[in-house]
Design a protein around this motif. Structure first.
Motif, PDB file in Angstrom:
ATOM      1  N   GLN A   3      28.333  52.643 -28.652  1.00  0.00           N
ATOM      2  CA  GLN A   3      29.153  52.557 -27.408  1.00  0.00           C
ATOM      3  C   GLN A   3      30.317  53.586 -27.660  1.00  0.00           C
ATOM      4  O   GLN A   3      30.574  53.685 -28.676  1.00  0.00           O
ATOM      5  CB  GLN A   3      29.902  51.091 -27.309  1.00  0.00           C
ATOM      6  CG  GLN A   3      30.749  50.879 -26.236  1.00  0.00           C
ATOM      7  CD  GLN A   3      31.507  49.435 -26.267  1.00  0.00           C
ATOM      8  OE1 GLN A   3      32.289  49.076 -27.028  1.00  0.00           O
ATOM      9  NE2 GLN A   3      30.646  48.578 -25.728  1.00  0.00           N
ATOM     10  N   PHE A   4      30.699  54.145 -26.906  1.00  0.00           N
ATOM     11  CA  PHE A   4      31.938  55.128 -26.979  1.00  0.00           C
ATOM     12  C   PHE A   4      33.247  54.610 -26.396  1.00  0.00           C
ATOM     13  O   PHE A   4      33.016  54.201 -25.100  1.00  0.00           O
ATOM     14  CB  PHE A   4      31.378  56.521 -26.355  1.00  0.00           C
ATOM     15  CG  PHE A   4      30.353  57.101 -26.843  1.00  0.00           C
ATOM     16  CD1 PHE A   4      30.458  57.889 -28.041  1.00  0.00           C
ATOM     17  CD2 PHE A   4      29.053  56.896 -26.314  1.00  0.00           C
ATOM     18  CE1 PHE A   4      29.440  58.270 -28.796  1.00  0.00           C
ATOM     19  CE2 PHE A   4      27.867  57.560 -27.017  1.00  0.00           C
ATOM     20  CZ  PHE A   4      28.139  58.090 -28.239  1.00  0.00           C
ATOM     21  N   ARG A   5      34.131  54.462 -26.881  1.00  0.00           N
ATOM     22  CA  ARG A   5      35.548  54.027 -26.386  1.00  0.00           C
ATOM     23  C   ARG A   5      36.541  54.885 -26.292  1.00  0.00           C
ATOM     24  O   ARG A   5      36.847  55.667 -27.247  1.00  0.00           O
ATOM     25  CB  ARG A   5      36.041  52.802 -27.060  1.00  0.00           C
ATOM     26  CG  ARG A   5      35.025  51.643 -26.918  1.00  0.00           C
ATOM     27  CD  ARG A   5      35.615  50.397 -27.629  1.00  0.00           C
ATOM     28  NE  ARG A   5      34.618  49.415 -27.839  1.00  0.00           N
ATOM     29  CZ  ARG A   5      34.937  48.132 -28.367  1.00  0.00           C
ATOM     30  NH1 ARG A   5      36.166  48.080 -28.827  1.00  0.00           N
ATOM     31  NH2 ARG A   5      34.054  47.492 -28.778  1.00  0.00           N
ATOM     32  N   THR A  14      36.119  57.198 -29.716  1.00  0.00           N
ATOM     33  CA  THR A  14      35.604  56.598 -30.884  1.00  0.00           C
ATOM     34  C   THR A  14      34.166  56.212 -30.591  1.00  0.00           C
ATOM     35  O   THR A  14      33.756  55.428 -29.743  1.00  0.00           O
ATOM     36  CB  THR A  14      36.417  55.453 -31.155  1.00  0.00           C
ATOM     37  OG1 THR A  14      37.932  56.076 -31.284  1.00  0.00           O
ATOM     38  CG2 THR A  14      36.273  54.734 -32.718  1.00  0.00           C
ATOM     39  N   LEU A  15      33.380  56.162 -31.745  1.00  0.00           N
ATOM     40  CA  LEU A  15      31.855  55.631 -31.704  1.00  0.00           C
ATOM     41  C   LEU A  15      31.805  54.447 -32.593  1.00  0.00           C
ATOM     42  O   LEU A  15      32.403  54.115 -33.373  1.00  0.00           O
ATOM     43  CB  LEU A  15      31.085  56.828 -32.277  1.00  0.00           C
ATOM     44  CG  LEU A  15      29.520  56.428 -32.951  1.00  0.00           C
ATOM     45  CD1 LEU A  15      28.815  56.161 -31.379  1.00  0.00           C
ATOM     46  CD2 LEU A  15      29.094  57.537 -33.529  1.00  0.00           C
ATOM     47  N   TYR A  16      31.446  53.495 -31.645  1.00  0.00           N
ATOM     48  CA  TYR A  16      31.143  51.993 -32.005  1.00  0.00           C
ATOM     49  C   TYR A  16      29.686  51.733 -32.296  1.00  0.00           C
ATOM     50  O   TYR A  16      29.054  52.147 -31.438  1.00  0.00           O
ATOM     51  CB  TYR A  16      31.858  51.074 -31.048  1.00  0.00           C
ATOM     52  CG  TYR A  16      33.479  50.964 -31.426  1.00  0.00           C
ATOM     53  CD1 TYR A  16      34.009  49.854 -31.908  1.00  0.00           C
ATOM     54  CD2 TYR A  16      34.212  51.994 -30.781  1.00  0.00           C
ATOM     55  CE1 TYR A  16      35.348  49.846 -32.199  1.00  0.00           C
ATOM     56  CE2 TYR A  16      35.507  51.975 -30.608  1.00  0.00           C
ATOM     57  CZ  TYR A  16      35.900  51.015 -31.408  1.00  0.00           C
ATOM     58  OH  TYR A  16      37.332  50.903 -31.389  1.00  0.00           O
ATOM     59  N   GLU A  17      29.261  50.804 -33.074  1.00  0.00           N
ATOM     60  CA  GLU A  17      27.989  50.411 -33.379  1.00  0.00           C
ATOM     61  C   GLU A  17      28.102  48.902 -33.221  1.00  0.00           C
ATOM     62  O   GLU A  17      28.909  48.175 -33.871  1.00  0.00           O
ATOM     63  CB  GLU A  17      27.512  51.213 -34.522  1.00  0.00           C
ATOM     64  CG  GLU A  17      26.094  50.449 -34.974  1.00  0.00           C
ATOM     65  CD  GLU A  17      25.608  51.236 -36.349  1.00  0.00           C
ATOM     66  OE1 GLU A  17      24.291  51.446 -36.374  1.00  0.00           O
ATOM     67  OE2 GLU A  17      26.488  51.572 -37.047  1.00  0.00           O
ATOM     68  N   ALA A  26      33.910  49.991 -35.247  1.00  0.00           N
ATOM     69  CA  ALA A  26      34.153  51.518 -35.365  1.00  0.00           C
ATOM     70  C   ALA A  26      33.103  51.972 -36.318  1.00  0.00           C
ATOM     71  O   ALA A  26      33.113  51.616 -37.413  1.00  0.00           O
ATOM     72  CB  ALA A  26      35.608  51.826 -35.361  1.00  0.00           C
ATOM     73  N   TRP A  27      32.494  53.000 -35.870  1.00  0.00           N
ATOM     74  CA  TRP A  27      31.825  53.864 -37.026  1.00  0.00           C
ATOM     75  C   TRP A  27      32.502  54.655 -37.913  1.00  0.00           C
ATOM     76  O   TRP A  27      32.890  55.541 -37.199  1.00  0.00           O
ATOM     77  CB  TRP A  27      30.511  54.655 -36.428  1.00  0.00           C
ATOM     78  CG  TRP A  27      29.463  54.937 -37.181  1.00  0.00           C
ATOM     79  CD1 TRP A  27      28.766  53.952 -38.107  1.00  0.00           C
ATOM     80  CD2 TRP A  27      28.814  56.064 -37.752  1.00  0.00           C
ATOM     81  NE1 TRP A  27      27.599  54.357 -38.739  1.00  0.00           N
ATOM     82  CE2 TRP A  27      27.515  55.861 -38.416  1.00  0.00           C
ATOM     83  CE3 TRP A  27      28.857  57.255 -37.273  1.00  0.00           C
ATOM     84  CZ2 TRP A  27      27.039  56.733 -38.976  1.00  0.00           C
ATOM     85  CZ3 TRP A  27      28.076  58.379 -37.792  1.00  0.00           C
ATOM     86  CH2 TRP A  27      27.004  58.109 -38.644  1.00  0.00           C
ATOM     87  N   GLU A  38      30.946  65.931 -29.531  1.00  0.00           N
ATOM     88  CA  GLU A  38      31.150  65.861 -30.952  1.00  0.00           C
ATOM     89  C   GLU A  38      30.494  64.613 -31.324  1.00  0.00           C
ATOM     90  O   GLU A  38      29.520  64.578 -32.431  1.00  0.00           O
ATOM     91  CB  GLU A  38      32.416  66.174 -31.503  1.00  0.00           C
ATOM     92  CG  GLU A  38      32.779  66.072 -32.901  1.00  0.00           C
ATOM     93  CD  GLU A  38      31.963  66.894 -34.012  1.00  0.00           C
ATOM     94  OE1 GLU A  38      31.495  66.632 -34.933  1.00  0.00           O
ATOM     95  OE2 GLU A  38      31.752  67.919 -33.321  1.00  0.00           O
ATOM     96  N   LEU A  39      30.729  63.311 -30.872  1.00  0.00           N
ATOM     97  CA  LEU A  39      30.257  62.231 -31.046  1.00  0.00           C
ATOM     98  C   LEU A  39      28.960  62.004 -30.966  1.00  0.00           C
ATOM     99  O   LEU A  39      28.100  61.185 -31.518  1.00  0.00           O
ATOM    100  CB  LEU A  39      31.255  60.994 -30.745  1.00  0.00           C
ATOM    101  CG  LEU A  39      32.581  61.000 -31.169  1.00  0.00           C
ATOM    102  CD1 LEU A  39      33.273  59.743 -30.250  1.00  0.00           C
ATOM    103  CD2 LEU A  39      32.793  60.915 -32.453  1.00  0.00           C
ATOM    104  N   LEU A  40      28.530  62.434 -29.784  1.00  0.00           N
ATOM    105  CA  LEU A  40      27.045  62.417 -29.290  1.00  0.00           C
ATOM    106  C   LEU A  40      26.298  63.066 -30.413  1.00  0.00           C
ATOM    107  O   LEU A  40      25.153  62.676 -30.472  1.00  0.00           O
ATOM    108  CB  LEU A  40      26.895  63.061 -27.927  1.00  0.00           C
ATOM    109  CG  LEU A  40      27.455  62.129 -26.802  1.00  0.00           C
ATOM    110  CD1 LEU A  40      27.417  63.010 -25.451  1.00  0.00           C
ATOM    111  CD2 LEU A  40      26.585  60.919 -26.417  1.00  0.00           C
TER     112      LEU A  40
END
Length: 53
Positions: A3-5, A14-17, A26-27, A38-40
């Protein structure tokens, strides 16, 4: 599952897993970034599912 928030105050994504119990974390290997692309780059989709790495 990932998930991206977006934090509008900081202007960062922020990238979440999710863990197996569907709790979100948060990763921590990727810093928040204003650039979603960048996160993708850290998310890979395969036949087995979504892999963060």
């Amino acid at each position: 599952m990932v998930q991206f928030r977006f934090d509008p105050e900081q202007g960062n994504w922020t990238l979440y897993e999710a863990d197996p119990n569907r709790r979100w974390f948060a990763w921590d290997l990727v810093q928040p970034s204003p650039d979603l692309a960048e996160l993708l780059r850290h998310v890979h989709v395969s036949a087995a599912g979504i892999i963060v790495g």
